[in-house]
Write an enzyme that holds these catalytic residues in place. Structure first.
Site, PDB file in Angstrom:
ATOM      1  NE  ARG A  78      -3.535   2.198   0.621  1.00  0.00           N
ATOM      2  CZ  ARG A  78      -4.496   2.787  -0.372  1.00  0.00           C
ATOM      3  NH1 ARG A  78      -4.410   2.558  -1.506  1.00  0.00           N
ATOM      4  NH2 ARG A  78      -5.590   3.738   0.211  1.00  0.00           N
ATOM      5  N   GLY A  79       0.920   1.965  -1.105  1.00  0.00           N
ATOM      6  CA  GLY A  79       1.588   3.063  -1.282  1.00  0.00           C
ATOM      7  C   GLY A  79       1.814   3.837  -0.213  1.00  0.00           C
ATOM      8  CG  ASP A  81      -0.376   2.172   4.721  1.00  0.00           C
ATOM      9  OD1 ASP A  81      -0.943   3.211   4.885  1.00  0.00           O
ATOM     10  OD2 ASP A  81      -1.120   1.256   4.833  1.00  0.00           O
ATOM     11  CB  THR A  82       5.326   0.507   3.170  1.00  0.00           C
ATOM     12  OG1 THR A  82       4.696  -0.039   2.117  1.00  0.00           O
ATOM     13  CG2 THR A  82       4.240  -0.028   4.647  1.00  0.00           C
ATOM     14  NE  ARG A  83       4.830   4.551  -4.227  1.00  0.00           N
ATOM     15  CZ  ARG A  83       3.252   4.914  -4.090  1.00  0.00           C
ATOM     16  NH1 ARG A  83       2.884   5.851  -3.455  1.00  0.00           N
ATOM     17  NH2 ARG A  83       2.697   4.063  -4.985  1.00  0.00           N
ATOM     18  N   GLY A 111       1.337   4.429 -21.490  1.00  0.00           N
ATOM     19  CA  GLY A 111       0.285   4.235 -22.400  1.00  0.00           C
ATOM     20  C   GLY A 111      -0.130   2.725 -22.242  1.00  0.00           C
ATOM     21  CD  GLU A 145      -0.594  -5.339  -6.601  1.00  0.00           C
ATOM     22  OE1 GLU A 145      -0.657  -4.332  -7.154  1.00  0.00           O
ATOM     23  OE2 GLU A 145      -0.082  -5.616  -5.489  1.00  0.00           O
TER      24      GLU A 145
END
Length: 694
Positions: A78-79, A81-83, A111, A145
């Protein structure tokens, strides 16, 4: 003046921004145009793949393939939270170790569609690492995912190594706490159906139960150091080299579940199990999937491939050498003979818990030389053996054996479609041809793959012609694979195999076995054919043979005759048999003849018509019931008897099957050869005083 200067400066900056946007749009337009041109070119060639390129999932695959994706690790996170924190530490550590890692915020091409790219990256990765944070379950992308990861793990193509960053494993596994709140939010929004939400929960339950890294419970968390530990573990895991399996797999859960239960995946017992079946049935693929599924529990894993061929080329000691070297992680030993290798395996590997796959074992001595006794390897070892010959598995050392069966209609259609169209189902305009194709393959995975791949590159207008040819002549790639089992038979067993393929499919085994002379040991040969999965004995004791094996046998007979009907040993086609019967001579090579008479036509045969069949062992004559009452139709003989008494006509005949003999036809067959097997349906036979049947 100052304001004019700033105004001109702002105008210049704005123009620069517009120019950059213009360039970017131009790049995207060119990319889209080139992509459309490629799709158009593929579509214009009229192939099945070109026709399917408009499908979103297929297009996604083509883009991914052309972009050269080849990832080893997929990071799911989850970006928000932890990216910028832990995920960045881990990603950098993996890249520095030379591990090809997918991180969605950097790997997407301009694209290209978001979802297909992520799913493709997961499919092509060997390890997936979901980083469970408090907000993970609130992201539909993360959950999708995860579903894909579980699917890949189920097929044995991937390992999942979860990290519980700031949530407990139980919260993930049971969807409680913040995860329960996230699902209430999904359900309230009603953007996703019940089935999708059920899949998300099921995936969380599966992955939450995996023994991963629980960073949530660690005090004094040093995230950079922890990232290095994860990287070290991943690096070692990748060294095991998961066995490659086709991406065009179809779910075979029934086989997988049964074999996993046999091998005792969750037990500490040593187990040896065998997987057997006819060539092309999927033994090696299934075994690889089992191997990949078990490998994460073993420090010592070894795959010995194609033992049948390897033992012929370099000797079994070469395989012993490979086994010892892989498990001990040392340079190859200098093993000079089999006994030396056997002793070394017992001495060096007795305390090593090993996962071992022995692929395509042909002889019992192959097993004896590698794992003769279960105590040669450490307690808890798991040994998987694949073979065409069930007989070699019937020894005390083998705990269980499993026979792979052919695919059902739905599985066949799905596997064929994956190869022919690169998608799960056939295109609407190809449905009829697809059904013909799976009818030819009869559930044999090898045939479905070969035929599907062949038709994938064939123009639509040529499909019918290609299928017509395949209905009559087996494809060379299929034939060569199946012929391995035929070549392993001795000369007597080959003879009986060809007789069954041409004459006796569907007959009662206890009757058929009397057709062959006892010098050919027919009972033993039939058992060998069963053990080699070349025939099966089905309900009511009927002999069954797969259509592809039948076609192989008949093709062998064709080739032996050099395509000349008068030299063909077995003639099973009634039309060809009728043409052959009308020929005056040159029929000595024919051993079996299948005739069929139509009551609407005239047939005229003489004693000489049969005289030249001096080596005929089998004669079957099929009439309709109407034919048996058609008094004016047939004209068999100048004399009243087709088989004159005490003649030497058909001296080698062992089988005569005559359905609905015409009532007006009087004949006498001498029965001094008591081994002649006679079936006359539709008429009563009476034994004459002269030792014959009238």
């Amino acid at each position: 003046m100052a304001w004019k200067f700033f105004l001109s400066l702002a105008a210049a900056a704005f123009a620069a921004i517009l120019f950059r946007l213009f360039l970017r749009r131009g790049d995207r337009a060119r990319s889209t145009e080139e992509s459309a041109t490629r799709r158009s070119a593929r579509g214009n060639d009229g192939t099945a793949r070109g026709a399917s390129s408009t499908d979103a999932s297929t297009e996604g695959q083509e883009v991914a393939t052309s972009s050269g994706y080849d990832y080893e690790v997929f990071l799911s996170f989850r970006g928000l939270d932890t990216r910028a924190g832990f995920t960045d530490f881990l990603y950098t550590s993996l890249i520095d170790a030379g591990i090809r890692t997918f991180r969605d915020d950097e790997e997407l091409r301009v694209g290209e569609k978001f979802a297909p790219e992520l799913l493709q990256a997961i499919d092509q990765s060997k390890i997936s690492i979901p980083i469970f944070s408090k907000g993970y379950a609130s992201s539909p992308w993360c959950l999708n995912e995860l579903v894909q990861m579980v699917e890949c793990q189920k097929n044995g193509r991937q390992k999942i190594m979860p990290i519980f960053y700031d949530v407990a494993p139980s919260e993930v596994r049971h969807q409680i706490g913040g995860y329960a709140k996230a699902f209430r939010s999904h359900e309230k929004k009603q953007r996703y159906d019940e089935e999708t939400i059920h899949k998300w929960k099921a995936a969380l339950s599966v992955v939450g139960a995996i023994n991963g890294w629980d960073l949530h419970n660690e005090t004094n968390r040093r995230e950079g150091e922890f990232a290095r530990k994860v990287t070290h573990k991943v690096f070692n895991e990748l060294k095991k080299a998961y066995l490659a399996v086709s991406e065009c797999l179809v779910s075979v859960d029934n086989h997988m579940d049964a074999i996993m239960e046999m091998i005792g995946a969750g037990t500490s017992e040593t187990r040896i199990i065998g997987i057997h079946g006819m060539g092309g049935i999927g033994k090696t693929t299934t075994a690889k999937m089992i191997y990949n599924k078990l490998s994460h529990d073993f420090e010592n894993c070894c795959f010995l491939q194609d033992i049948r061929e390897m033992s012929k080329g370099n000797g079994i000691q070469c395989l012993q050498n490979q086994l010892i070297s892989v498990i001990l992680k040392k340079e190859r030993m200098d093993i000079k003979h089999i006994d030396e290798g056997t002793q070394m395996i017992k001495d060096r590997l007795f305390n090593k818990r090993v996962l071992l796959l022995l692929d395509d074992v042909e002889e019992a001595n192959h097993i004896n030389a590698l794992v003769g006794k279960r105590d040669w390897l450490g307690r808890g070892s798991k040994i998987i053996i694949t073979t065409r010959n069930k007989d070699i598995l019937e020894v005390p050392e083998v705990d269980c054996s499993y026979e792979l069966s052919c695919m059902d209609h739905d599985q066949s259609l799905q596997l064929f479609s994956k190869h022919a169209f690169r998608k799960e189902n056939p295109l609407d305009e190809y449905i009829d041809q697809s059904k013909r194709a799976i009818g030819i393959a009869r559930g044999l995975p090898l045939a479905l793959e070969v035929i599907g791949s062949l038709l994938c590159h064939t123009k639509k207008e040529k499909w019918d012609l290609t299928l017509k040819k395949l209905e009559n002549v087996p494809h060379a790639a299929i034939q060569s694979k199946l012929k391995i089992s035929y070549d392993a038979l001795d000369v007597r067993q080959r003879h009986i195999f060809l007789d069954i393929a041409c004459l006796f499919i569907g007959y009662n085994k206890d009757i058929v076995v009397h057709f062959w002379h006892e010098s050919k040991f027919p009972e033993e040969a039939m058992e060998v054919l069963q053990n080699m999965s070349l025939i099966k004995i089905e309900q009511f004791n009927k002999v069954w043979m797969h259509d592809q094996l039948r076609d192989l046998g008949r093709e062998i007979v064709y080739q032996e005759s050099k395509m000349k009907i008068e030299k063909q040993s077995r003639v099973w086609d009634p039309k060809e048999a009728l043409d052959l019967l009308r020929r005056p001579e040159g029929k000595e090579g024919v051993e079996a003849l299948h005739l069929k008479f139509d009551h609407r036509r005239w047939f005229h045969f003489t004693y000489k018509s049969f005289k030249s069949f001096s080596n005929l062992r089998f004669l079957q004559v099929d009439n309709s019931e109407e034919y048996s009452y058609a008094k004016t139709r047939p004209c068999w003989n100048e004399s009243p008897n087709v088989f004159p008494e005490d003649s030497n006509l058909l001296p080698q005949l062992r089988w005569l099957s005559w359905h609905y003999i015409p009532h007006h036809l009087k004949f006498q067959i001498s029965l001094w050869r008591m081994w002649l097997f006679l079936i006359c349906l539709g008429v009563t036979l009476h034994t004459s005083g002269k030792g014959g049947a009238t």
